[in-house]
Structures are given as C-alpha cells and as structure tokens.
Design a protein around this motif. Sequence first.
Motif, PDB file in Angstrom:
ATOM      1  N   ALA A  21      81.095  49.766  41.444  1.00 36.33           N
ATOM      2  CA  ALA A  21      81.960  50.847  40.959  1.00 36.33           C
ATOM      3  C   ALA A  21      82.300  50.625  39.492  1.00 36.33           C
ATOM      4  O   ALA A  21      82.278  51.573  38.683  1.00 36.33           O
ATOM      5  CB  ALA A  21      83.222  50.920  41.804  1.00 36.33           C
ATOM      6  N   ALA A  22      82.572  49.376  39.133  1.00 36.61           N
ATOM      7  CA  ALA A  22      82.893  49.062  37.741  1.00 36.61           C
ATOM      8  C   ALA A  22      81.716  49.388  36.834  1.00 36.61           C
ATOM      9  O   ALA A  22      81.876  49.985  35.758  1.00 36.61           O
ATOM     10  CB  ALA A  22      83.269  47.594  37.611  1.00 36.61           C
ATOM     11  N   THR A  23      80.519  49.014  37.280  1.00 37.07           N
ATOM     12  CA  THR A  23      79.333  49.278  36.467  1.00 37.07           C
ATOM     13  C   THR A  23      79.134  50.782  36.295  1.00 37.07           C
ATOM     14  O   THR A  23      78.809  51.251  35.199  1.00 37.07           O
ATOM     15  CB  THR A  23      78.100  48.653  37.139  1.00 37.07           C
ATOM     16  N   ALA A  24      79.337  51.517  37.388  1.00 43.60           N
ATOM     17  CA  ALA A  24      79.138  52.971  37.298  1.00 43.60           C
ATOM     18  C   ALA A  24      80.107  53.584  36.296  1.00 43.60           C
ATOM     19  O   ALA A  24      79.729  54.428  35.476  1.00 43.60           O
ATOM     20  CB  ALA A  24      79.328  53.604  38.674  1.00 43.60           C
ATOM     21  N   LEU A  25      81.358  53.125  36.339  1.00 45.98           N
ATOM     22  CA  LEU A  25      82.351  53.679  35.412  1.00 45.98           C
ATOM     23  C   LEU A  25      81.981  53.312  33.974  1.00 45.98           C
ATOM     24  O   LEU A  25      82.034  54.158  33.070  1.00 45.98           O
ATOM     25  CB  LEU A  25      83.735  53.140  35.784  1.00 45.98           C
ATOM     26  N   ALA A  26      81.582  52.067  33.775  1.00 52.47           N
ATOM     27  CA  ALA A  26      81.238  51.623  32.422  1.00 52.47           C
ATOM     28  C   ALA A  26      80.029  52.390  31.892  1.00 52.47           C
ATOM     29  O   ALA A  26      80.016  52.831  30.733  1.00 52.47           O
ATOM     30  CB  ALA A  26      80.954  50.126  32.427  1.00 52.47           C
ATOM     31  N   VAL A  27      79.021  52.582  32.746  1.00 51.50           N
ATOM     32  CA  VAL A  27      77.820  53.298  32.303  1.00 51.50           C
ATOM     33  C   VAL A  27      78.165  54.747  31.963  1.00 51.50           C
ATOM     34  O   VAL A  27      77.710  55.290  30.952  1.00 51.50           O
ATOM     35  CB  VAL A  27      76.735  53.215  33.400  1.00 51.50           C
ATOM     36  N   ALA A  28      79.001  55.360  32.801  1.00 51.77           N
ATOM     37  CA  ALA A  28      79.375  56.753  32.530  1.00 51.77           C
ATOM     38  C   ALA A  28      80.116  56.856  31.198  1.00 51.77           C
ATOM     39  O   ALA A  28      79.857  57.762  30.391  1.00 51.77           O
ATOM     40  CB  ALA A  28      80.236  57.287  33.666  1.00 51.77           C
ATOM     41  N   LEU A  76      87.790  48.475  29.296  1.00 56.01           N
ATOM     42  CA  LEU A  76      87.149  48.209  30.582  1.00 56.01           C
ATOM     43  C   LEU A  76      86.441  46.857  30.564  1.00 56.01           C
ATOM     44  O   LEU A  76      86.552  46.066  31.504  1.00 56.01           O
ATOM     45  CB  LEU A  76      86.163  49.337  30.913  1.00 56.01           C
ATOM     46  N   LEU A 133      71.171  52.623  38.271  1.00 57.63           N
ATOM     47  CA  LEU A 133      72.168  53.093  37.319  1.00 57.63           C
ATOM     48  C   LEU A 133      71.821  52.617  35.915  1.00 57.63           C
ATOM     49  O   LEU A 133      71.825  53.396  34.949  1.00 57.63           O
ATOM     50  CB  LEU A 133      73.493  52.483  37.762  1.00 57.63           C
TER      51      LEU A 133
END
Lengths: 311, 97, 97, 514, 116
Positions: free
Chosen positions: E78-85, D172, A69
């Motif tokens: 999941a947090a990383t994915a949301l932040a990256v998006a 966030l 990612l």
Amino acid sequence: MTLALAVDIGLTLLVLAVACWTLAVRDTFTSVIGFVAYGLLLALIWVRLAAPDVALTEAAMGSGLTGLLLLGAAARLQNAKNISAPPGLALRWVAGVLCALVSAGLAAMVLLLPDPAPTLAPAVVAHLPATGLGNPVTGVLLAYRAIDTLLEAVVLLPALLGVWSLAADRDWGGAPRLRYHRPDGALTLLAQVLPPFGIIVGIYLCWNGADQPGGAFQGGAVLAAMWALILTAGLAEAPPVSRRWLRWLLVAGSAVFLVIGLAGIGFADAFLAYPAGYAKPLILTIELVLTLSIAVALGLLIAGPPTRTPS
Amino acid sequence: MSIALGLFTIFAVVAGAFFFLAGTVGLLRFPDPLTRLHALTKADNLGLGLVVIGLLPQVAWPLGAIKLIAIWLIVLFAATTVSQLMARAARDGGPPV
Amino acid sequence: MTIPDLLLAAAVFVLATVALGMVRILRGPAAADRMMAAQLFGTGGIAALLLLGVATEANAVLDVALVLALLAAFASVAFVQGASHPDGDDSKETHSE
Amino acid sequence: MMQDPSNLLVLALVLPVAGLLLALVVGGRYAGRIALWLMPVGLAIAVMLVVSVIRADDALVYDLGGWMPPLGVALRADGLSAIFILTTVAVIGATGIFARTEFRTLPGQPETRTSLTFWALLLALWGALNLVFLSNDLFSLFVALELLTFSAIPLVCLDGRAGTLAAGLRYLLFALFGSVLYLLGAVLLYGAYGTLDIGLLSGLVRPEPVAWGAAALMTVGLMAKTALFPLHFWLPPAHAGAPAAASAVLSALVIKASLFLIVRLWFDAMPALMNPTAAQVLATLGAAAILFGSVLALRQARLKLLIAYSTVAQIGYLFLIFPLIVRPESGSFAAADLYTELAATVVSTSAWSGGVLQAVSHAFAKAAMFMAAGLIAQSLGHDRIADLSSIGRALPITVLAFALAGMSLMGLPPSGGFAAKWLLLTATIETGQWWWALVILGGGLLTGGYLFRVLAPALFGSRQSVTLRAPVARYREVVVLALALCSVLLGFVRLGAFDLVQIGRLAKAGMGLP
Amino acid sequence: MISTTTLFGLSSVILVGLGLFGLIVNPQPLRKILAFNLLGSGVFLLFGVIARRGAGAGLNSDPVPQALVITGLVVAFAATALAVALLLRLFQETGQAITLDTEDPSIHAPARSNDP
C-alpha cells in the motif's frame, strides 16, 4: 556440507548479488527487472525458511504486484529528467560507512539472539483447536491477532483514498485508466487465457487458507493481478470511482469483519472473539468477503487515480 | 515399480536441467537477439517441461499433478506470448534499455 | 544418492545456470536481451522452486510456484510492453502496423 | 455490556473506523455529515474514558478477542492515553467545524474530490491516533503508524500543486523510513524476548546489546516521524502548501503520536534501558531543536512556514523531560535510598505533568495558529509576514486568537504553556540541571521574538485600512478562538488534575516512582 | 558449520544495509521507493529467520512472526502504491523534471488563495 546448505548458500549469494545490482544499475527500468527477480528469489528463501504462507504472499504481493506497479511507473518515467544532483562522493562514503556499521551492528545482534529462541509456537498450537482451523498462520491472523488483520484491511482504504485524491478535480467520479499500451493481439490473448486460471487459483488460495497455506491476502492479490491484466489489455474498463457498488465492495470485507467482531462482545464476551463452535464458519465468511474487498482495493491501487472525466 | 518411476524422475529432471544449461549458454553465446530468443524459448520451456514431467510421480495425485501441469501450461503460454512480443521489439529495434 | 538429494542437486544446478544468465541482463545490449534473461530467470526460479519443494516434501510449494507463474507471466508482458513503448500513453498512440 | 468501562477502549477504536467505512460508501455530502456527527459521540466516549480511568485509579485493559498477550493483543488506557485521546477528539472536532464549508459538496451536486477524501481521511486519522494511544502491542502500533501516515499525507497534499506533491512525497519517504526502522527494532525485541506486548516487555527487557540496538533503531525511526532535529527537513515544506485544517492536525496531533510512542517505549516497554546517558542524548537533540527551530522561524518570510518551524522548536521541549525524570546523579533507579526516592517522586511528577501539559497546550495553540494563518491567507490572498500590517483591524478575532495561542507558546502566564514551562523549570532546578533551564528560558525568548515579528505589525501596524479579498466566516474565527482559549485556560487547571498522568504508569514499581 | 538461519539472518542484515544506502544516496524518487522495498524485505526476512529459529510444538516455524510479515507485506505494498501515485502525479505536474530537493523555491511562494 549438505546439499540443502548448498542450496541456501547459492540462494544467499544470488539474492545479495541481485540486490546490489538493483541498486547499482543506472537505468531505472532495468533496476525494476532486478527487483522482480529479487522478489522471486525471496519467495524461494521463504520456502527454505519453512514459511509457505509468506512465500505465497511474497510471490503475489512483494514480487508480483509491487513489480507491476514499479514497472508501470518506470515505463512512464522513462522520459523524466532528474534535476536533483546525485550526492557528492563524501556523502556517499559517509552513507556507506554508516550503513555498513548498521549492518555490522545488526549482524552482531543476530548472532547474539538467545538460544533456544523464545517462541509462541506452543501457545499457537495449544489454542488452535478452539478456532477450528488447521493453518496456524491463519489462526494468528484471524483469531489471536485479528485486530492486526482488520486494521490491515482498513489500511488499504486510506491508501486508496490517497491515490484517488491525486486525481484532477474535473476527473473526480471518473474511471482510472490502466491501459496505456497499444492494443496487441498477443497481449489480448494472454488476458483472455490467463485470468480463468488465476481466478481459480485465487479462490482456491482463499478457500484453502483455513487449513493449508494461503488466505485472503494471497487470494486477493492473485485476483487483483488478473483484474489488472484484463484492464491492461483493454478487455474491460475500470469502473468509475463514484460507483456505489464499487464502494460497497471496497468496504465489505472490513465491514463484515467489524460487525462479526462487535457481535463478539455480545456473544463471546470480547470484541473480535468468536462464539464457541462458530469460529471456523465465521472466519471463513470473513475470509471470503475480505478476499473480494482486498482484490478490488489492490486492483484499484494499481490502476491509480481516476484520469477520465466522468461523462 | 517405484524404482522405475524413480529412474524416470531422475532421467527427466537431469534432462530438464541440461536444457536449462543449454538455454543459458545459447543466451550468452549466440550473436543476435533473435537467435538468442530461439535458444531461450526452446530450452527453458523444454527444461521446465521435463522437470515437471519428472516430478509428476513424486507428488500427490491428482491435485499435485494438476497443479504441476497447470504451472507448466501457464509458463509455456506466457513464454510464447512474451517471445512474440520480444521478437517484435527486437525487429523494430526497440529503444536500448 | 537418493531422489530428494538428486532433486536438490538439480535445484542447485538450475539456480547456478540461471545466475549465469544474469550476465546477459548486465550486458544487454538491447532491451529484448535483458528481457530474455529475465524470462529465463523466472522459468528457472520456478523450476528450482518445484525441485526444492518436492525434495523437501513441502506441498504448499506447488501453490507458491503456481502464483509465481501467474504473476511472472504478467510481469514479463508488462515489461515488454513498457520497454517497447516507453511513452505509454494511448492518447498519443499511432498504430503503424 | 456498557457496565464494563473497558468497552470504551473498543468503542474509541471502532467509532472512527466505522465512520470511515460509512463515509466511503455513502460519499457525497454525507461524508462530512457523518464525520461531524461522530465527533460529539467521540468526545463523549473520550470524557467517559477519562472519568473511568480516574475512577478506577488504574489503567483499563482490554484483551482483544479474549486472547491474552503474548498470544493476543491488548488495548490499554492509562492516564496518559486518556489525556491524549481527549485532546485528539477536541482538536479533530474543532478542525471538522473549521473545515465544514471548505470541503463540502453542495446539495444536488456530484461528489467532489476534496469533499470525500478530506472527511474520510480525517476519520481514518482519528482512528489511527486512538489506536496509537490505546494499543499495547508493538506491531499493532506499527500498523497504526502506517494508517496515520497514509491518512496524513494525502491530507497534506490535497491542493495538488507540484511543490506540495514533492513535499508530500518527501514526507512519505521519511515516514516510511521511520516505520521500517521502528519495525526492525520490534523484530529484534521479538527475537530476543518472544513478545511484542509492552507490558510483558517491561519486565523482560534487560540492558543488553539487542535491547539497546532495538531501542536505538526504534527511537531514530520515531524521531524521523516526529520531525525532531536533525530529521525535521520534511516538516516545514509539508506545511507550506497544506490546507490549514490539515496543517492543524499534522502539527497538533500526528507528530505527537510518534513522540508518544517514544515515551511509551523508554518508560513503559524498556524502563531498564532508561539511563542518564540516553536521557541526556535525547534532551540534547531536543535542545538543539528548540534553538535551531526558533532561529529558523525568526528568518521565515511566510507565516505558515514560521509556524511550521515553531513546531520543530516546540517539539524539542518534549524531549527535555527525559533527563528531568531520570536524574543524572542517581545513576539507577533501584539503587536509590529512601530519601532520594522521595525526591524522585516530586521531581518526576512535575516533569511528567510539565511534559504532558506542554504537549496538550501546544496541540491546541498550534492548531489555533495554523487555522488563524489559514484564515489570514484566505482573506488576504497571501501570507507574507511583511505585508500583514494592521491585519488586526480587519480580522480582530483571528488575530486575538493568534496572539493568545502565541502567549501560550511563549510561556507567558497564565497560559497552559506557562504552567508547562514552569513545571519543567521547577524540575530542572530540583534536579540541579540548570543548563536545561537556560534552554527553556532561551527558547521562550526566541519564541517571543518570532511571534513579535508577526504580532507587532498585525496589531500596531500603521496602515489605515486593509482590504480583504474574501470575507471570513465568523464561526470559523470562533473555532480558532476557542482552540486558543483552551490552550490558555489549561494554565488554570488545578495542577492536581495532572496526577491523572501518573495513573497506570507501567514502570512505576520498577522505577521507584509513586 | 554455519546454520541456515544464521546464513539468512546475516544476508537479511546486509539487505537492510543495502536498502538504507540506496534510500539515502540515490537521488531519484523511484529508486528511493525501490530501495525502501529492499530495506523492508530485509526486515521481513530477519523476522522470518526469527520465526524459523522459534520452531517448536510440531511446527517448523513460529507462526506469529509469519502472520506479522504477511501483514507487513500488504502494508508495504500500500505504501509503495501511494508513493508511486504521488510520484507519477508529480511528474505530470512538473512536465519532465522531478526533484525532491529541500531547496525547492516553490514552497516559499505565497500560498494560493482558495477563494472563487
């Protein structure tokens, strides 16, 4: 000094060095490589801490999927200019001293932890036969603390919805696009050869999880990585997010878990309890469906928001 | 028998470790990316290969052995792919990172 | 020296060489050089893991190494792709081979 | 199976989660319908829960999977949980009705982005809040907090503009920072005491370094999530571009969840640590938040930002309850003689009731204000305070609702805010801590000041006619008015009703409370 | 002689400190996300050390913290994915420049009305 301790000291020094370097290096892309290496070292440390289940998760999720990612993001952001100014020297010093104090305080607490340490291991072992499982970690995840695992599967859904909500309005219902590289023979070959191995490993991990280290999350993460590889190579397209079957796949794991949990109120006197004698088959059912749902959710989390306008 | 297998393990693992050293030295000392690549790919695959072969007698048969060989094959395959991509990147003089 | 001891020693040795290879990640100069060092790091890490696991008779370690091998392969490829085609949007792609 | 009231705890948790799964599968225009149909059911469950807790006169406990803590996880509903669950469903339900047409898919049309995500995330948010109020396990609470964060942030940046996205990302990062610190504290507690169950911890935690460290880490982490001064930076920008419905749940409910956990932590999980110094520190931060937030609210040019800074200020009041429950002169609870113990009874009851009433009435008032501001912005095309002159003539119901909610915020009688502040003032006098009384009164004056800036021109502006760019649906105005009325009518609730707060208080035996 | 758990325990708290420092000091959002992951891994590692210390009843490590760390890792991903998006979308919106500065002028601009 024993050899085992030498391994541990070496690992510690290495992991701290890589962590420092990851933070200090200027270029973001290089920093992410550092992070992937860091994840690998952490997996080794988890093995040394006698936690193979966690080592598997770290290898698959912490280093593997997170690394992917971040690599993807760093590649896309290489041209990004950062217009926020770096903090001044004073702030750096204040932050440094503060963080050093936090570390020192925590270190004191680590040294002050009671000895012998309080543990739930005897309780876990005592009740494990009732679940029919051989792997105590799976016992904790799917029986004693099933609520955490159910919620963890559910947590992926809002996170995914959050990612999807970042699509442009016109692209809603379209497909995400992971393939942002030019087609390449070597990559295509890798994406043809690796996934069969990976799928076997993923299913094996899930199946094995009842008695050996492994489980739904580890298996699902490996499957997700293989799917992402196929998408990256352009061998397949990601499905449009509006597809009904995709939605079903996403919620299937949590739904099955929830239904079996609710059935527990009637048949086993408590929500998320399993009727005596049926614990293991029910847990395996949940794990299998959960693996699939988790794989799809993780894969879609990597793929990002839909960017293709539906035709 | 077990002594012979033990000696085999020792020999193969030591040889494997030596190739890791050789690869690292090559990576550090060779002058340009392509020669470094040469040192690296030969060495780390052989290194891991020898380690895997050396460990074969020490793991459960057959599942452990299958896993060991699968690990080696995967790494070998990935390394091949990656080194081809890297060689191309080095030739095209990709952007310095 | 027993076989497990030797395997542990070999693990320490491989880890040390891998650590040495990190100098190349630091120095670069090209993306490919850093990449190679990372590749060596991955292979060496897997080798060290195998040695450790077999030495301490932790069978699950083979599974960990298997997963690590699968994902490290993918990560390396993603890295090379990202590093050599930084502006990776295939809408602007012009294939020049 | 329904004979056992503790099943309500499971239902309160399962209902929104099942709704989320269902909404995601069927999607389209059914997502909104599912959410709206589940809300009355949730309301019924919440009411039944309150009734059951009162009838049982004790907390309801449910061991999930039949496993008792420390191995298993228990759900526990005391009076405090019941009140918050009821407030949550009321505000979420009102938000749902308010947003009904804004986020809908027209018949025959394909599903739109906002129509699916808004409803599914609203359900997820509801489930997360219920879990926060019910779970008795520090790690489940961590997962609940994350669930809450992941649902709240996409709701906040639903409009997708750069400013909103940046605010969402900052939110966030703050939230993740907060949860990591919280988790670190929980980890230390497990290391020291071998359990994460709040009930078991309350008997085990001693005032020792590890416990202090854990408490400090968890409190700081939760403060960042609550947006308590000086960790409030993320809150106003997050509100600036959020849809009115999202702002309403964020200010009314989401930040209250982490506050609720701070209270749980100090009074239930680690009562042995609750000493006057800690209480004074927390209250000082609260007082700073009241003054700082109010002054900043006075200086805002946009209505939404004014309301957002007002949230920063109002959160401060809730931190004043700590020293009012823990009296400075007694030093420790156990060492009190009979007389002071009796005094503690009276004082803590009014401080507790005041705090809870403040949280609940603020939830209703703030939801109403954000929705009113949303309606004003929608009909005018902007929300510049300077250009709100005479808007009261064009949108009488909306402005009336805003004024009523403002009344409660300022603490004017007979509103819920008045009752809350009155109880808090009583507690300050009884405990002889007049300086907190000054803060409460000063905060009330400042609140009056910044609300006057909005209301005076809106009600008595000289402009003859206001042209609205878009009409405002009457039912939306009614929802806003209903919320504002709830906030005011709370002032008429018999104070005895707030004895509910005391039901099932874990630490009452140890602290000499009733 | 220092024990394995103490050694890893001390390195986990150093990782926490490093992660915190990176989170506070580094201005780039992606680096902040990375630092968050570092911080999180330090916390998880500390939990792993606590698990190892709790070995008993025939297990080399207390399984409860292990299970919780697995859950935590998934949540962190999941947090990383949301932040990256979010970050990538922000980059797409703003073109070349990314900022998280509080003094972002755009938040003071009037809200966009959502009438048709």
